[in-house]
Design a protein around this motif. Structure first.
Motif, mmCIF file in Angstrom:
data_model
loop_
_atom_site.group_PDB
_atom_site.id
_atom_site.type_symbol
_atom_site.label_atom_id
_atom_site.label_comp_id
_atom_site.label_asym_id
_atom_site.label_seq_id
_atom_site.Cartn_x
_atom_site.Cartn_y
_atom_site.Cartn_z
ATOM 1 N N SER A 291 0.836 -1.203 0.000
ATOM 2 C CA SER A 291 0.000 0.000 0.000
ATOM 3 C C SER A 291 0.872 1.255 0.000
ATOM 4 O O SER A 291 2.088 1.181 0.158
ATOM 5 C CB SER A 291 -0.937 -0.005 1.212
ATOM 6 N N ARG A 292 0.255 2.381 -0.137
ATOM 7 C CA ARG A 292 1.006 3.625 -0.252
ATOM 8 C C ARG A 292 1.882 3.889 0.964
ATOM 9 O O ARG A 292 2.964 4.449 0.848
ATOM 10 C CB ARG A 292 0.038 4.793 -0.458
ATOM 11 N N ASN A 293 1.424 3.454 2.134
ATOM 12 C CA ASN A 293 2.191 3.661 3.360
ATOM 13 C C ASN A 293 2.934 2.407 3.800
ATOM 14 O O ASN A 293 3.490 2.374 4.908
ATOM 15 C CB ASN A 293 1.259 4.119 4.491
ATOM 16 N N GLY A 294 2.958 1.369 2.966
ATOM 17 C CA GLY A 294 3.615 0.131 3.335
ATOM 18 C C GLY A 294 5.112 0.173 3.136
ATOM 19 O O GLY A 294 5.675 1.130 2.598
ATOM 20 N N TRP A 295 5.788 -0.915 3.575
ATOM 21 C CA TRP A 295 7.253 -0.951 3.488
ATOM 22 C C TRP A 295 7.729 -0.821 2.050
ATOM 23 O O TRP A 295 8.590 0.004 1.743
ATOM 24 C CB TRP A 295 7.771 -2.263 4.076
ATOM 25 N N MET A 296 7.170 -1.629 1.157
ATOM 26 C CA MET A 296 7.568 -1.584 -0.248
ATOM 27 C C MET A 296 6.813 -0.506 -1.017
ATOM 28 O O MET A 296 7.360 0.126 -1.918
ATOM 29 C CB MET A 296 7.333 -2.941 -0.899
ATOM 30 N N GLY A 297 5.555 -0.303 -0.660
ATOM 31 C CA GLY A 297 4.742 0.668 -1.386
ATOM 32 C C GLY A 297 5.264 2.076 -1.283
ATOM 33 O O GLY A 297 5.219 2.851 -2.252
ATOM 34 N N LEU A 298 5.786 2.445 -0.112
ATOM 35 C CA LEU A 298 6.321 3.786 0.079
ATOM 36 C C LEU A 298 7.526 4.022 -0.824
ATOM 37 O O LEU A 298 7.683 5.101 -1.411
ATOM 38 C CB LEU A 298 6.710 3.979 1.553
ATOM 39 N N TRP A 299 8.379 3.016 -0.947
ATOM 40 C CA TRP A 299 9.565 3.136 -1.806
ATOM 41 C C TRP A 299 9.182 3.121 -3.275
ATOM 42 O O TRP A 299 9.711 3.894 -4.083
ATOM 43 C CB TRP A 299 10.520 1.987 -1.489
ATOM 44 N N LEU A 300 8.225 2.251 -3.644
ATOM 45 C CA LEU A 300 7.802 2.178 -5.043
ATOM 46 C C LEU A 300 7.027 3.418 -5.465
ATOM 47 O O LEU A 300 7.065 3.819 -6.635
ATOM 48 C CB LEU A 300 6.940 0.932 -5.261
ATOM 49 N N GLU A 301 6.322 4.030 -4.512
ATOM 50 C CA GLU A 301 5.559 5.238 -4.822
ATOM 51 C C GLU A 301 6.485 6.361 -5.284
ATOM 52 O O GLU A 301 6.137 7.146 -6.175
ATOM 53 C CB GLU A 301 4.786 5.674 -3.579
ATOM 54 N N GLU A 302 7.683 6.427 -4.707
ATOM 55 C CA GLU A 302 8.635 7.448 -5.115
ATOM 56 C C GLU A 302 9.127 7.231 -6.548
ATOM 57 O O GLU A 302 9.540 8.178 -7.216
ATOM 58 C CB GLU A 302 9.825 7.450 -4.152
ATOM 59 N N LEU A 303 9.084 5.973 -7.009
ATOM 60 C CA LEU A 303 9.484 5.660 -8.383
ATOM 61 C C LEU A 303 8.312 5.743 -9.356
ATOM 62 O O LEU A 303 8.476 5.448 -10.544
ATOM 63 C CB LEU A 303 10.095 4.257 -8.433
#
Length: 300
Positions: free
Chosen positions: A143-155
């Protein structure tokens, strides 16, 4: 000790007499399990009760609908979008699992390293983990605030509540089918074939393409078919991460459940029959390809 040797000699002689037709039918050895007629009857009865009758009931219920009602329930724009999403993403996830499942099975079979048993056990985790738990965990991670989601959101990559998130869930639950199908075959591969290919001057890629991959293709197709079939019917792990947005991230199994909750049993049956027909056609094609690859391998 002499009794054991005499018994083995006697059994070997009886088998030879059976092959040569010198032993009468009444003298044939008794089997531990019942004969073919009884076991075949049990097999047919079990398959009929567990598989054929439920499927036949679905077709009977759908047959009671008019063609106009069936078309409206099974081929509306919303349902067609769910078909495309369900089968397309399941196929893509199974293809990804075929590639990475082959790599994982090869590494786990051919190499020993620290943590080998732990990683081998983790492969079976999707089998034991409840699908709802898997869906909640994947949603929390991507999700947007998840461990991976937060990093992927920046990309600029959004996973949760998109078709990509559905693919991630299907890759997660389908990987063990490919790995566990390939592992026994890789273990039985004769390494002398690889050594002979290398001795004849073939490089690693040529050895893999001409010697190893043809032997692994039939089980690879089997694992692909199993992962694909599981992905088509998956519900628990997908319903959380997909977001269930009509015409975008709504899968066909969710529509079936929704119609059942609305007491629209004929509509749910119509969708189920269409999914069953498409799944049967696709799996039949994959099995025919599997049979062709085995036959081609046997000819060589």
């Amino acid at each position: 000790m002499s009794l054991v040797i005499n018994s083995l000699f006697f059994d070997r002689r009886r088998r030879k007499q059976l092959r040569e037709g010198k032993l009468s039918a009444w003298a044939r050895p008794h089997r531990v399990l019942p004969g073919f007629a009884l076991t075949m009857g049990i097999t047919v009865t079990t398959l009929s009760l567990v598989v054929l009758l439920p499927l036949a009931a679905a077709f009977v219920m759908a047959g009671g609908m008019s063609w106009a009602g069936f078309s409206e329930a099974a081929f509306s724009p919303r349902v067609m979008a769910s078909y495309r999403l369900t089968f397309g993403v399941a196929f893509a996830a199974a293809a990804v699992n075929a590639v990475f499942g082959l790599l994982v099975a090869w590494v786990l079979t051919r190499y020993r390293f620290p943590g080998h048993k732990l990683i081998d056990a983790l492969v079976d985790l999707p089998f034991a983990l409840p699908t709802a738990v898997a869906g909640i965990s994947l949603t929390a991670i991507y999700s947007r605030n998840g461990w991976m989601g937060l990093w992927l959101e920046e990309l600029g990559i959004k996973v949760a509540f998109t078709p990509l998130g559905i693919a991630v869930a299907l890759v997660f639950i389908g990987l063990p089918f490919v790995v566990r199908t390939l592992q026994p075959v890789i273990e039985e591969l004769d390494r002398e074939l690889e050594e002979a290919s290398s001795t004849l001057g073939a490089g690693r890629f040529t050895t893999f393409r001409r010697v190893i991959f043809p032997l692994l293709l039939p089980p690879l197709l089997t694992g692909f078919a199993l992962a694909f079939a599981r992905g088509i019917g998956e519900y628990g792990s997908v319903v959380f991460i997909s977001g269930n947005m009509p015409l975008r991230t709504e899968i066909a199994p969710l529509l079936i459940v929704t119609k059942l909750e609305q007491y629209d049993t004929p509509g749910a049956t119509a969708i189920a029959v269409v999914m069953l027909a498409i799944s049967f056609a696709l799996l039949l094609g994959i099995n025919l390809l599997h049979r062709w690859s085995r036959k081609r391998l046997g000819d060589h």
